[in-house]
Design a protein around this motif. Structure first.
Motif, PDB file in Angstrom:
ATOM      1  N   TRP A  75      -3.584   8.223  -3.013  1.00 32.19           N
ATOM      2  CA  TRP A  75      -2.539   7.729  -2.106  1.00 32.19           C
ATOM      3  C   TRP A  75      -1.635   6.813  -2.926  1.00 32.19           C
ATOM      4  CZ3 TRP A  75      -0.178   3.573   0.266  1.00 32.19           C
ATOM      5  CH2 TRP A  75       0.380   3.780   1.546  1.00 32.19           C
ATOM      6  N   GLU A 133      -0.836  -9.911  -0.185  1.00 33.91           N
ATOM      7  CA  GLU A 133      -0.922  -9.185  -1.466  1.00 33.91           C
ATOM      8  C   GLU A 133       0.404  -9.228  -2.204  1.00 33.91           C
ATOM      9  OE1 GLU A 133      -0.923  -7.867   1.549  1.00 33.91           O
ATOM     10  OE2 GLU A 133       0.663  -6.334   1.477  1.00 33.91           O
ATOM     11  N   TRP A 134       1.412  -9.799  -1.572  1.00 34.71           N
ATOM     12  CA  TRP A 134       2.738 -10.013  -2.184  1.00 34.71           C
ATOM     13  C   TRP A 134       2.986 -11.474  -2.527  1.00 34.71           C
ATOM     14  CZ3 TRP A 134       7.368  -6.989  -2.959  1.00 34.71           C
ATOM     15  CH2 TRP A 134       7.132  -5.603  -2.896  1.00 34.71           C
ATOM     16  N   HIS A 155      -7.974  -3.259   0.881  1.00 38.01           N
ATOM     17  CA  HIS A 155      -6.997  -3.897  -0.018  1.00 38.01           C
ATOM     18  C   HIS A 155      -7.687  -5.086  -0.656  1.00 38.01           C
ATOM     19  CE1 HIS A 155      -3.639  -1.502   1.480  1.00 38.01           C
ATOM     20  NE2 HIS A 155      -2.911  -2.049   0.535  1.00 38.01           N
ATOM     21  N   ASP A 169       1.544   4.458  -3.912  1.00 40.10           N
ATOM     22  CA  ASP A 169       2.416   3.453  -3.322  1.00 40.10           C
ATOM     23  C   ASP A 169       3.333   2.968  -4.450  1.00 40.10           C
ATOM     24  OD1 ASP A 169       1.735   0.454  -1.305  1.00 40.10           O
ATOM     25  OD2 ASP A 169       3.362   1.901  -1.257  1.00 40.10           O
ATOM     26  N   TYR A 229      -6.155   4.495  -3.574  1.00 35.31           N
ATOM     27  CA  TYR A 229      -4.795   3.950  -3.493  1.00 35.31           C
ATOM     28  C   TYR A 229      -4.396   3.601  -4.935  1.00 35.31           C
ATOM     29  CZ  TYR A 229      -1.213   0.292  -3.045  1.00 35.31           C
ATOM     30  OH  TYR A 229      -0.066  -0.459  -3.175  1.00 35.31           O
ATOM     31  N   TRP A 238      -2.114  -6.934   4.424  1.00 35.06           N
ATOM     32  CA  TRP A 238      -3.031  -5.929   3.872  1.00 35.06           C
ATOM     33  C   TRP A 238      -4.110  -6.633   3.062  1.00 35.06           C
ATOM     34  CZ3 TRP A 238      -2.389  -0.922   5.453  1.00 35.06           C
ATOM     35  CH2 TRP A 238      -1.157  -0.570   6.002  1.00 35.06           C
ATOM     36  N   GLU A 245       3.481   3.864   8.155  1.00 33.38           N
ATOM     37  CA  GLU A 245       2.790   2.637   7.732  1.00 33.38           C
ATOM     38  C   GLU A 245       3.165   1.548   8.732  1.00 33.38           C
ATOM     39  OE1 GLU A 245       3.079   1.540   3.568  1.00 33.38           O
ATOM     40  OE2 GLU A 245       3.409  -0.559   4.166  1.00 33.38           O
ATOM     41  N   HIS A 257      -3.243  -2.542  -7.307  1.00 28.16           N
ATOM     42  CA  HIS A 257      -2.092  -2.815  -6.438  1.00 28.16           C
ATOM     43  C   HIS A 257      -0.915  -3.212  -7.322  1.00 28.16           C
ATOM     44  CE1 HIS A 257       0.077  -4.385  -2.859  1.00 28.16           C
ATOM     45  NE2 HIS A 257      -0.569  -3.387  -2.291  1.00 28.16           N
ATOM     46  N   HIS A 258       0.216  -3.601  -6.713  1.00 30.93           N
ATOM     47  CA  HIS A 258       1.427  -3.889  -7.494  1.00 30.93           C
ATOM     48  C   HIS A 258       1.166  -4.927  -8.600  1.00 30.93           C
ATOM     49  CE1 HIS A 258       2.851  -1.898  -3.991  1.00 30.93           C
ATOM     50  NE2 HIS A 258       3.223  -2.939  -3.294  1.00 30.93           N
ATOM     51  N   TRP A 318       9.198   3.613  -4.492  1.00 25.88           N
ATOM     52  CA  TRP A 318      10.511   3.639  -3.804  1.00 25.88           C
ATOM     53  C   TRP A 318      11.683   3.224  -4.698  1.00 25.88           C
ATOM     54  CZ3 TRP A 318       6.184   1.065  -1.813  1.00 25.88           C
ATOM     55  CH2 TRP A 318       5.992  -0.226  -2.326  1.00 25.88           C
ATOM     56  N   ARG A 377       4.237  10.232  -0.352  1.00 26.01           N
ATOM     57  CA  ARG A 377       4.943   9.038  -0.863  1.00 26.01           C
ATOM     58  C   ARG A 377       5.081   9.047  -2.385  1.00 26.01           C
ATOM     59  NH1 ARG A 377       3.708   2.995   1.385  1.00 26.01           N
ATOM     60  NH2 ARG A 377       3.582   4.213   3.294  1.00 26.01           N
TER      61      ARG A 377
HETATM   62  C1  LIG Z   1       8.058  -3.600   1.595  1.00 24.27           C
HETATM   63  C2  LIG Z   1       6.626  -3.200   1.320  1.00 24.27           C
HETATM   64  C3  LIG Z   1       6.232  -2.864   0.039  1.00 24.27           C
HETATM   65  C4  LIG Z   1       4.900  -2.525  -0.224  1.00 24.27           C
HETATM   66  C5  LIG Z   1       3.993  -2.509   0.792  1.00 24.27           C
HETATM   67  C6  LIG Z   1       2.579  -2.116   0.463  1.00 24.27           C
HETATM   68  N1  LIG Z   1       2.196  -0.859   1.135  1.00 24.27           N
HETATM   69  C7  LIG Z   1       1.031  -1.129   1.928  1.00 24.27           C
HETATM   70  C8  LIG Z   1       0.125   0.066   2.081  1.00 24.27           C
HETATM   71  C9  LIG Z   1       0.374  -2.305   1.230  1.00 24.27           C
HETATM   72  O1  LIG Z   1      -0.263  -1.914   0.010  1.00 24.27           O
HETATM   73  C10 LIG Z   1       1.602  -3.148   0.963  1.00 24.27           C
HETATM   74  O2  LIG Z   1       1.377  -4.163   0.015  1.00 24.27           O
HETATM   75  C11 LIG Z   1       4.368  -2.816   2.073  1.00 24.27           C
HETATM   76  C12 LIG Z   1       5.687  -3.159   2.347  1.00 24.27           C
END
Ligand SMILES: Cc1ccc([C@@H]2N[C@@H](C)[C@@H](O)[C@H]2O)cc1
Length: 447
Positions: A193, A53-54, A32, A195, A144, A282, A254, A101-102, A198, A228
């Motif tokens: 992968w 990372e958030w 990450h 992410d 990812y 992460w 996870e 990433h996000h 959701w 996912r």
């Molecule tokens: C609530 C939440 C959102 C995103 C994540 C992301 N998924 C992991 C694999 C990391 O990338 C984390 O930032 C974790 C928890």
């Protein structure tokens, strides 16, 4: 069954060579790495305990403000070959890299975004350097990719208006362009992968998730895609409305693992778990004292636990902003690697053994070889093994060591001796099993 347009494309495990290699790899590492590694969980003098990372989210930072971090992105200690050497020495067979990433910062010079390495002082294609370095070490590379992109003006969490619909249409086109770009620039990539899938905006567009998987599989035959990514016609994720898994392997574990007794259902499909070394970090966080940090043996146990249930495990690393790894992660990689050098045969290419879980540890299996991976040697000095009907134990030997005594104690029950000199780390006993009824007769109690 409910008719579905965007449900599971296949029933049962994939049996092609690419999936078998994914499965046989068993042990992977997550990387990450993004702008979040620069602040490392601290903003304006305040350290945030949440996942580093958030940080943009915890500190409520605007994208414009956050992206100014790009001006500081110049990892002078980054050395792709050294990273690949570390992974090789750890014994991982694949590495999953955060392409984006996000936050929306791309480790490759994407022509569809202005937030990429090309627009930083570093300039060069970090992802390209890493793909080459890992592949040169014989390590597979997985990507990812976060669909949710906080930096993109067209990203929506939900779709509540025509504008939202039009914005997300543009967003899906942008995402398709980036995915195609990744597949075409790095054709040795073995897996995507996904992410950040959701939110309602994705769940209401199951068609796009099916399309994204199909597009990548046309561009990269054999590529694997995690569950996912997928939402079906009714927004059901990972498993469709008929209970069938979408994608090629389940990716819900996870920072948690299936129970070795209650959750044996997972042995029916492919799955991959991923884990953090601190409780929940992460990306690089400067202060690991804020939560429990798993010891190398505790990390190892989770790896073995996953393989014992027919799954893969990906251990996370969060490189520093300067491109080096923190000492704890270097030590972890070295420990796991030294253990794998001695005992890797109980991990690589192994699967669920079909033996009843025992308190001393976990079983794994490869063909007729059943491995006992011992984490909790008992005071009795006897490791109880209960074999499936019609199966008996012919011999037992410590991997890298001597034979140990095996004694039948009851119907389908054996005592395998703990080595007289108890090893000072988790150890492995290799069983030779055979299809054979016991020569002895046993009477069950009348109760
Ligand atoms: C609530 C939440 C959102 C995103 C994540 C992301 N998924 C992991 C694999 C990391 O990338 C984390 O930032 C974790 C928890």
């Amino acid at each position: 069954e409910i008719p579905l347009q965007y449900g599971a494309d296949r029933l049962g495990k994939r049996q092609d060579a690419a999936m078998q290699k994914f499965r046989d790899n068993r042990l992977g590492a997550f990387i990450h790495w993004g702008l979040y590694a620069i602040p490392g969980g601290e903003w304006n003098g305040k350290v945030y305990k949440g996942a580093a990372e958030w940080l943009k989210s915890w500190a409520k930072i605007s994208s414009d403000e956050w992206m100014k971090l790009m001006d500081q992105w110049n990892p002078e200690k980054f050395n792709a070959k050294a990273w690949a050497k570390m992974a090789k020495q750890m014994g991982v067979k694949y590495v999953k890299i955060t392409t984006k990433h996000h936050e929306g910062f791309c480790l490759w010079p994407s022509k569809y975004s202005k937030y990429t390495v090309a627009q930083t002082p570093y300039k060069k294609d970090i992802l390209g350097e890493l793909v080459k370095a890992y592949n040169d070490e014989g390590i597979d590379v997985h990507f990812y990719f976060s669909v949710m992109d906080w930096s993109h003006p067209d990203w929506r969490y939900d779709i509540k208006s025509k504008e939202d619909e039009e914005a997300m249409a543009r967003f899906f086109e942008f995402t398709d362009n980036q995915l195609r770009e990744l597949a075409e620039r790095y054709p040795t990539v073995k897996d995507f992968w996904f992410d950040g899938t959701w939110d309602a905006s994705i769940k209401k567009n199951g068609w796009w998730t099916a399309h994204a998987e199909k597009m990548l599989k046309e561009l990269l035959p054999g590529v694997t895609i995690n569950s996912r990514l997928r939402a079906d016609d009714y927004g059901k994720r990972h498993f469709d409305s008929n209970g069938h898994m979408m994608g090629d392997y389940e990716s819900g574990y996870e920072r948690r693992l299936p129970d070795p007794v209650k959750d044996l259902k997972v042995t029916r499909w492919d799955w991959e778990a991923c884990m953090t070394v601190p409780e929940n970090q992460w990306g690089y966080h400067k202060d690991w004292s804020l939560s429990y940090v798993k010891t190398p043996v505790e990390v190892l146990e989770r790896v073995v636990h996953a393989v014992s249930m027919g799954g893969n495990m990906v251990v996370n690393f969060g490189p520093q902003g300067d491109g080096d790894f923190r000492p704890e992660e270097k030590e972890l990689a070295a420990y796991i690697g030294s253990w794998m050098k001695k005992n890797g045969e109980c991990i690589y290419g192994c699967d669920y053994a079909g033996f009843e879980k025992q308190p001393w540890g976990y079983y794994t299996r490869k063909g007729d070889d059943v491995y006992m991976v011992v984490f909790n040697p008992p005071y009795s000095r006897h490791l109880v093994v209960k074999t499936p009907g019609g199966t008996s134990i012919k011999a037992a030997q410590v991997v890298g060591g001597k034979e140990v005594k095996v004694e039948e104690t009851a119907r389908n029950e054996f005592n395998v001796d703990v080595p007289s000199a108890l090893p000072d780390e988790p150890f492995v006993i290799k069983l030779k099993i055979e299809k054979k009824q016991s020569g002895k007769t046993y009477r069950d109690a009348l109760t």
